[in-house]
Write a protein that holds these residues in place. Sequence first.
Motif, PDB file in Angstrom:
ATOM      1  N   ILE A   1      11.180   3.104   2.370  1.00 16.29           N
ATOM      2  CA  ILE A   1       9.979   2.332   2.700  1.00 16.29           C
ATOM      3  C   ILE A   1      10.353   1.106   3.533  1.00 16.29           C
ATOM      4  O   ILE A   1       9.695   0.793   4.532  1.00 16.29           O
ATOM      5  CB  ILE A   1       9.222   1.935   1.413  1.00 16.29           C
ATOM      6  CG1 ILE A   1       8.660   3.182   0.736  1.00 16.29           C
ATOM      7  CG2 ILE A   1       8.110   0.939   1.725  1.00 16.29           C
ATOM      8  CD1 ILE A   1       8.066   2.936  -0.628  1.00 16.29           C
ATOM      9  N   ASN A   2      11.418   0.410   3.141  1.00 19.77           N
ATOM     10  CA  ASN A   2      11.867  -0.757   3.919  1.00 19.77           C
ATOM     11  C   ASN A   2      12.267  -0.352   5.336  1.00 19.77           C
ATOM     12  O   ASN A   2      11.977  -1.062   6.298  1.00 19.77           O
ATOM     13  CB  ASN A   2      13.033  -1.456   3.216  1.00 19.77           C
ATOM     14  CG  ASN A   2      12.592  -2.224   2.001  1.00 19.77           C
ATOM     15  OD1 ASN A   2      11.423  -2.524   1.828  1.00 19.77           O
ATOM     16  ND2 ASN A   2      13.532  -2.535   1.138  1.00 19.77           N
ATOM     17  N   ALA A   3      12.933   0.783   5.461  1.00 16.79           N
ATOM     18  CA  ALA A   3      13.310   1.283   6.793  1.00 16.79           C
ATOM     19  C   ALA A   3      12.062   1.602   7.609  1.00 16.79           C
ATOM     20  O   ALA A   3      11.999   1.295   8.810  1.00 16.79           O
ATOM     21  CB  ALA A   3      14.201   2.514   6.659  1.00 16.79           C
ATOM     22  N   ALA A   4      11.068   2.190   6.978  1.00 16.07           N
ATOM     23  CA  ALA A   4       9.814   2.503   7.681  1.00 16.07           C
ATOM     24  C   ALA A   4       9.111   1.224   8.128  1.00 16.07           C
ATOM     25  O   ALA A   4       8.538   1.179   9.231  1.00 16.07           O
ATOM     26  CB  ALA A   4       8.900   3.325   6.780  1.00 16.07           C
ATOM     27  N   MET A   5       9.171   0.171   7.316  1.00 17.02           N
ATOM     28  CA  MET A   5       8.556  -1.101   7.706  1.00 17.02           C
ATOM     29  C   MET A   5       9.285  -1.718   8.901  1.00 17.02           C
ATOM     30  O   MET A   5       8.665  -2.279   9.799  1.00 17.02           O
ATOM     31  CB  MET A   5       8.556  -2.095   6.537  1.00 17.02           C
ATOM     32  CG  MET A   5       7.726  -1.670   5.333  1.00 17.02           C
ATOM     33  SD  MET A   5       6.012  -1.295   5.702  1.00 17.02           S
ATOM     34  CE  MET A   5       6.017   0.489   5.681  1.00 17.02           C
TER      35      MET A   5
ATOM     36  N   LEU B   1       4.522   5.731  -5.288  1.00 19.25           N
ATOM     37  CA  LEU B   1       5.081   5.361  -6.590  1.00 19.25           C
ATOM     38  C   LEU B   1       5.762   6.513  -7.324  1.00 19.25           C
ATOM     39  O   LEU B   1       6.843   6.311  -7.900  1.00 19.25           O
ATOM     40  CB  LEU B   1       3.997   4.719  -7.467  1.00 19.25           C
ATOM     41  CG  LEU B   1       4.477   3.955  -8.680  1.00 19.25           C
ATOM     42  CD1 LEU B   1       5.435   2.850  -8.288  1.00 19.25           C
ATOM     43  CD2 LEU B   1       3.301   3.384  -9.434  1.00 19.25           C
ATOM     44  N   PRO B   2       5.227   7.720  -7.298  1.00 16.59           N
ATOM     45  CA  PRO B   2       5.949   8.818  -7.955  1.00 16.59           C
ATOM     46  C   PRO B   2       7.351   9.043  -7.373  1.00 16.59           C
ATOM     47  O   PRO B   2       8.308   9.276  -8.111  1.00 16.59           O
ATOM     48  CB  PRO B   2       5.058  10.040  -7.721  1.00 16.59           C
ATOM     49  CG  PRO B   2       3.696   9.481  -7.526  1.00 16.59           C
ATOM     50  CD  PRO B   2       3.898   8.163  -6.849  1.00 16.59           C
ATOM     51  N   PHE B   3       7.486   8.950  -6.041  1.00 17.68           N
ATOM     52  CA  PHE B   3       8.806   9.107  -5.411  1.00 17.68           C
ATOM     53  C   PHE B   3       9.741   7.965  -5.799  1.00 17.68           C
ATOM     54  O   PHE B   3      10.930   8.177  -6.005  1.00 17.68           O
ATOM     55  CB  PHE B   3       8.688   9.167  -3.888  1.00 17.68           C
ATOM     56  CG  PHE B   3       7.980  10.385  -3.393  1.00 17.68           C
ATOM     57  CD1 PHE B   3       8.549  11.644  -3.537  1.00 17.68           C
ATOM     58  CD2 PHE B   3       6.742  10.285  -2.783  1.00 17.68           C
ATOM     59  CE1 PHE B   3       7.909  12.773  -3.072  1.00 17.68           C
ATOM     60  CE2 PHE B   3       6.078  11.410  -2.331  1.00 17.68           C
ATOM     61  CZ  PHE B   3       6.667  12.662  -2.473  1.00 17.68           C
ATOM     62  N   VAL B   4       9.186   6.762  -5.880  1.00 18.34           N
ATOM     63  CA  VAL B   4       9.995   5.602  -6.274  1.00 18.34           C
ATOM     64  C   VAL B   4      10.519   5.795  -7.692  1.00 18.34           C
ATOM     65  O   VAL B   4      11.694   5.538  -7.973  1.00 18.34           O
ATOM     66  CB  VAL B   4       9.175   4.297  -6.150  1.00 18.34           C
ATOM     67  CG1 VAL B   4       9.944   3.122  -6.715  1.00 18.34           C
ATOM     68  CG2 VAL B   4       8.783   4.040  -4.702  1.00 18.34           C
ATOM     69  N   ILE B   5       9.680   6.289  -8.572  1.00 14.98           N
ATOM     70  CA  ILE B   5      10.086   6.489  -9.966  1.00 14.98           C
ATOM     71  C   ILE B   5      11.118   7.608 -10.079  1.00 14.98           C
ATOM     72  O   ILE B   5      12.152   7.449 -10.731  1.00 14.98           O
ATOM     73  CB  ILE B   5       8.852   6.784 -10.845  1.00 14.98           C
ATOM     74  CG1 ILE B   5       7.980   5.524 -10.931  1.00 14.98           C
ATOM     75  CG2 ILE B   5       9.269   7.245 -12.239  1.00 14.98           C
ATOM     76  CD1 ILE B   5       6.625   5.753 -11.561  1.00 14.98           C
ATOM     77  N   VAL B   6      10.871   8.730  -9.412  1.00 16.86           N
ATOM     78  CA  VAL B   6      11.783   9.873  -9.493  1.00 16.86           C
ATOM     79  C   VAL B   6      13.160   9.535  -8.924  1.00 16.86           C
ATOM     80  O   VAL B   6      14.186   9.967  -9.434  1.00 16.86           O
ATOM     81  CB  VAL B   6      11.174  11.109  -8.774  1.00 16.86           C
ATOM     82  CG1 VAL B   6      12.203  12.200  -8.575  1.00 16.86           C
ATOM     83  CG2 VAL B   6       9.990  11.638  -9.560  1.00 16.86           C
ATOM     84  N   THR B   7      13.190   8.726  -7.855  1.00 14.24           N
ATOM     85  CA  THR B   7      14.470   8.379  -7.233  1.00 14.24           C
ATOM     86  C   THR B   7      15.071   7.099  -7.809  1.00 14.24           C
ATOM     87  O   THR B   7      16.042   6.575  -7.259  1.00 14.24           O
ATOM     88  CB  THR B   7      14.307   8.209  -5.715  1.00 14.24           C
ATOM     89  OG1 THR B   7      13.401   7.138  -5.460  1.00 14.24           O
ATOM     90  CG2 THR B   7      13.834   9.486  -5.066  1.00 14.24           C
ATOM     91  N   LEU B   8      14.484   6.603  -8.892  1.00 18.96           N
ATOM     92  CA  LEU B   8      14.958   5.376  -9.550  1.00 18.96           C
ATOM     93  C   LEU B   8      14.997   4.187  -8.595  1.00 18.96           C
ATOM     94  O   LEU B   8      15.892   3.347  -8.632  1.00 18.96           O
ATOM     95  CB  LEU B   8      16.329   5.601 -10.182  1.00 18.96           C
ATOM     96  CG  LEU B   8      16.413   6.726 -11.215  1.00 18.96           C
ATOM     97  CD1 LEU B   8      17.844   6.916 -11.682  1.00 18.96           C
ATOM     98  CD2 LEU B   8      15.474   6.463 -12.377  1.00 18.96           C
ATOM     99  N   GLY B   9      14.030   4.127  -7.710  1.00 16.75           N
ATOM    100  CA  GLY B   9      13.885   3.000  -6.801  1.00 16.75           C
ATOM    101  C   GLY B   9      14.544   3.169  -5.446  1.00 16.75           C
ATOM    102  O   GLY B   9      14.343   2.332  -4.556  1.00 16.75           O
TER     103      GLY B   9
ATOM    104  N   VAL C   1       0.839  -1.205   0.000  1.00 23.71           N
ATOM    105  CA  VAL C   1       0.000   0.000   0.000  1.00 23.71           C
ATOM    106  C   VAL C   1       0.871   1.251   0.000  1.00 23.71           C
ATOM    107  O   VAL C   1       0.654   2.176  -0.797  1.00 23.71           O
ATOM    108  CB  VAL C   1      -0.960  -0.011   1.217  1.00 23.71           C
ATOM    109  CG1 VAL C   1      -1.730   1.294   1.302  1.00 23.71           C
ATOM    110  CG2 VAL C   1      -1.901  -1.194   1.147  1.00 23.71           C
ATOM    111  N   ILE C   2       1.885   1.266   0.873  1.00 27.31           N
ATOM    112  CA  ILE C   2       2.784   2.420   0.954  1.00 27.31           C
ATOM    113  C   ILE C   2       3.553   2.578  -0.363  1.00 27.31           C
ATOM    114  O   ILE C   2       3.739   3.695  -0.847  1.00 27.31           O
ATOM    115  CB  ILE C   2       3.760   2.269   2.139  1.00 27.31           C
ATOM    116  CG1 ILE C   2       2.996   2.185   3.462  1.00 27.31           C
ATOM    117  CG2 ILE C   2       4.778   3.388   2.176  1.00 27.31           C
ATOM    118  CD1 ILE C   2       2.161   3.393   3.790  1.00 27.31           C
ATOM    119  N   THR C   3       3.989   1.469  -0.930  1.00 26.01           N
ATOM    120  CA  THR C   3       4.727   1.523  -2.200  1.00 26.01           C
ATOM    121  C   THR C   3       3.851   2.091  -3.308  1.00 26.01           C
ATOM    122  O   THR C   3       4.306   2.926  -4.098  1.00 26.01           O
ATOM    123  CB  THR C   3       5.252   0.129  -2.584  1.00 26.01           C
ATOM    124  OG1 THR C   3       6.070  -0.364  -1.524  1.00 26.01           O
ATOM    125  CG2 THR C   3       6.056   0.177  -3.871  1.00 26.01           C
TER     126      THR C   3
END
Length: 130
Positions: free
Chosen positions: A80-84, A66-74, A60-62
């Motif tokens: 997100i993993n750190a937040a989990m 998604l825009p941040f993931v795309i802009v930062t190239l993943g 859900v968070i991913t």
Amino acid sequence: MRFVIWLLTNAIALATAAWLVDGVRFTGPSSGTAELEHKWPTLLLVALILGVVTSVVKPVITLLSLPFVIVTLGLFLLVINAAMLELTGWLARQLDLGFRVDGFWSAVGGAIVITVMTWVVDAFVGDERR
């Protein structure tokens, strides 16, 4: 059998992160058989919590980020993993399980170790889906 392998993989990755990263730790005895007797049930419970959090909350968070993931190239996936991992630490604290994550940078280091260890253990064990 698949569930047991998944749980043990998470447990190995968590134990490695607690061993390598200063801010990720299990409380309780720190040596001998007392440490093993005290920490292995906690390790399995925290591994289960991390697995559930990663399976339910992370998608859900991913999707929402998604825009941040795309802009930062993943690279935002690391955040997100750190937040989990921090959420797992918080839940473990609420359940008084004796697992702590002290801050964001400790969570980032722990997330990196957990990701790498999961890849390594999966490489040795193999994936039944292939």
